[in-house]
Scaffold this active site. Structure first.
Site, PDB file in Angstrom:
ATOM      1  N   THR A  75      37.516  56.368  39.057  1.00  9.33           N
ATOM      2  CA  THR A  75      38.000  55.345  39.987  1.00  9.33           C
ATOM      3  C   THR A  75      39.411  54.912  39.611  1.00  9.33           C
ATOM      4  OG1 THR A  75      35.752  54.585  40.366  1.00  9.33           O
ATOM      5  CG2 THR A  75      37.511  53.033  40.920  1.00  9.33           C
ATOM      6  N   SER A 202      36.596  62.601  35.136  1.00  3.38           N
ATOM      7  CA  SER A 202      35.740  61.545  34.591  1.00  3.38           C
ATOM      8  C   SER A 202      34.756  62.155  33.596  1.00  3.38           C
ATOM      9  CB  SER A 202      34.985  60.867  35.735  1.00  3.38           C
ATOM     10  OG  SER A 202      34.145  59.860  35.249  1.00  3.38           O
ATOM     11  N   THR A 240      44.627  49.188  25.160  1.00  2.00           N
ATOM     12  CA  THR A 240      44.169  49.934  23.979  1.00  2.00           C
ATOM     13  C   THR A 240      43.229  51.050  24.397  1.00  2.00           C
ATOM     14  OG1 THR A 240      44.369  47.948  22.660  1.00  2.00           O
ATOM     15  CG2 THR A 240      42.952  49.683  21.760  1.00  2.00           C
ATOM     16  N   CYS A 324      27.163  55.013  44.976  1.00  2.00           N
ATOM     17  CA  CYS A 324      27.824  53.773  45.376  1.00  2.00           C
ATOM     18  C   CYS A 324      27.313  53.257  46.707  1.00  2.00           C
ATOM     19  CB  CYS A 324      29.328  53.995  45.489  1.00  2.00           C
ATOM     20  SG  CYS A 324      29.963  54.959  44.144  1.00  2.00           S
TER      21      CYS A 324
HETATM   22  N1  PLP Z   1      35.368  60.482  42.613  1.00  2.00           N
HETATM   23  C1  PLP Z   1      34.245  61.152  42.846  1.00  2.00           C
HETATM   24  C2  PLP Z   1      34.276  62.386  43.695  1.00  2.00           C
HETATM   25  C3  PLP Z   1      33.029  60.699  42.307  1.00  2.00           C
HETATM   26  O1  PLP Z   1      31.912  61.364  42.552  1.00  2.00           O
HETATM   27  C4  PLP Z   1      33.046  59.526  41.517  1.00  2.00           C
HETATM   28  C5  PLP Z   1      31.781  58.967  40.981  1.00  2.00           C
HETATM   29  O2  PLP Z   1      30.752  59.021  41.613  1.00  2.00           O
HETATM   30  C6  PLP Z   1      34.266  58.877  41.282  1.00  2.00           C
HETATM   31  C7  PLP Z   1      35.408  59.392  41.845  1.00  2.00           C
HETATM   32  C8  PLP Z   1      34.350  57.661  40.432  1.00  2.00           C
HETATM   33  O3  PLP Z   1      34.301  58.026  39.084  1.00  2.00           O
HETATM   34  P1  PLP Z   1      33.934  56.938  37.955  1.00  2.00           P
HETATM   35  O4  PLP Z   1      32.480  56.642  38.121  1.00  2.00           O
HETATM   36  O5  PLP Z   1      34.263  57.613  36.672  1.00  2.00           O
HETATM   37  O6  PLP Z   1      34.793  55.745  38.213  1.00  2.00           O
END
Ligand code: PLP
Length: 385
Positions: A75, A202, A240, A324
């Site tokens: 994100t 991620s 940090t 989400c």
């Molecule tokens: N982008 C995609 C395609 C994702 O599937 C996700 C998480 O579901 C994210 C971004 C967000 O990643 P994070 O959970 O590390 O913030």
């Protein structure tokens, strides 16, 4: 048959942290806990751990270590990429192009930028979830500064042809960002071959810890910081660094293997072929160009939430859409964008495997889904009678 073990098939939401990863992280909490900005030995040791990890992440995408910025996850990487490019390049233009099937981390960042005066074009996708090159070319204007198209979709698993998209952007001198959170370590990305300027990654989707990620920023990219603070991470991401998380992230990358991808693909194929034998079902996403671990299936005349709850009671954990949005009972924006009608979108289950998924898990899942779907259809008001 009641299974006494949990069968976790929601690996697009998050994954178990591998034992090797935990083992690599533990000493960083208790013994090697320095701040990577400190000048003393413990600080320098933390700095060295972090730089080693940076090389591992960079190598995986054929980038240089200086091109990797650590963040708190996908994100944040998406936010820095989109807002950072928009702010730093607004003298060149105020137009951004993305697609209708992006993750909320991109879509809602675009919405926020629209409030700041940027114009955003949301490209349609075809029935498989692929954007069309000619539509991308048509959408480009003299004011376009950035194209952001995800590498692989988190709900339906479709893999975009980022090489072609990158070529179009390069020809027009427009920055190209791709969200590779779901594809990282599953689909090869060569940052030297593909014309891509920014890549979001991620850790927690690849058996690393939550709350850590990275952004690849090609050398020479004009990117503004979106937070104020110290000079960490090439002055782009202050704060940090999460050294233990970063060490864990690198370990997760190091232990990812090609043979895991082949095994997952074979099991995913077995799952898809078997579930599609249930009458009135369809597969969402591209039949071939899809993530090795994703099976998104719509079960017509069944309510996805009921199916999910019944599978949960049998120890099988799945999702009805992206993590989400699964708390909201809105049909998935991705399924609607590929043309799945509302009622069928509501009967969709996303099964996502990991390298730890076994054939026994898949066989049990096939059997239980078949039973549960049949039972639910007997009582479903949606059933065609
Ligand atoms: N982008 C995609 C395609 C994702 O599937 C996700 C998480 O579901 C994210 C971004 C967000 O990643 P994070 O959970 O590390 O913030």
């Amino acid at each position: 048959m009641k299974n006494n073990k949990t069968i976790y098939l929601d690996n697009a939401a998050t994954t178990v942290v591998s034992k090797e990863v935990v083992d690599a992280m533990l000493p960083v909490f208790t013994e090697r806990y320095g701040n990577a900005s400190s000048i003393h030995s413990m600080g320098q040791e933390a700095q060295a751990l972090m730089e080693d990890a940076r090389k591992v992440i960079a190598n995986k995408i054929n980038a240089s270590a200086e091109e990797i910025i650590f963040t708190s996850g996908g994100t944040e990487s998406d936010n820095i990429a989109l807002k950072g490019i928009a702010i730093a390049n607004k003298d060149r233009g105020n137009h951004i192009i993305t697609s209708k099937i992006e993750h909320p981390a991109v879509l809602n960042t675009c919405k926020a930028l629209e409030k700041e005066g940027f114009k955003v074009t949301y490209l349609d996708v075809d029935k498989f979830g692929l954007i069309k090159s000619d539509q991308l070319k048509k959408a480009i204007t003299k004011k376009t500064i950035l194209v952001s198209i995800m590498h692989a979709n988190n709900e339906i698993g479709t893999i975009q042809d980022i090489e072609s998209i990158g070529n179009i952007c390069k020809e027009k001198n427009i920055y190209f960002h791709t969200d590779a959170v779901q594809s990282f370590t599953k689909v090869l990305i060569d940052a030297k071959k593909v014309n891509v300027d920014l890549i979001s990654l991620s850790a927690h989707k690849i058996h690393g810890p939550k709350g850590v990620g990275a952004l690849y920023v090609k050398k020479g990219t004009k990117l503004a910081p979106i937070m104020s603070g110290g000079a960490h991470e090439r002055k782009v991401r202050p704060g940090t660094e999460n050294v233990s998380g970063i060490v864990g992230f690198a370990k997760a990358v190091e232990i990812s293997k090609e043979e895991d991808i082949n095994r997952m693909s074979a099991l995913r194929e077995k799952l898809i072929v078997s579930l599609l034998k249930i009458p009135n079902t369809h597969l969402n996403g591209h039949p071939q160009d899809r993530l090795c671990n994703n099976a998104s299936i719509s079960f017509h005349f069944v309510e996805g939430e009921s199916l999910l709850m019944h599978l949960d009671s049998h120890g099988i954990e799945v999702s009805t859409g992206s993590a989400c949005s699964s708390h909201e009972l809105k049909a998935s924006h991705v399924l609607l964008a590929i043309g799945v009608p509302h009622v069928k979108a509501h009967g969709t289950i996303r099964f996502t495997l990991s390298k730890y998924t076994t054939e026994k898990d898949i066989d049990y899942t096939i059997k239980i889904v078949d039973e549960v779907v049949n039972n639910l259809r007997k009582i479903s008001p949606l059933t065609e009678r």
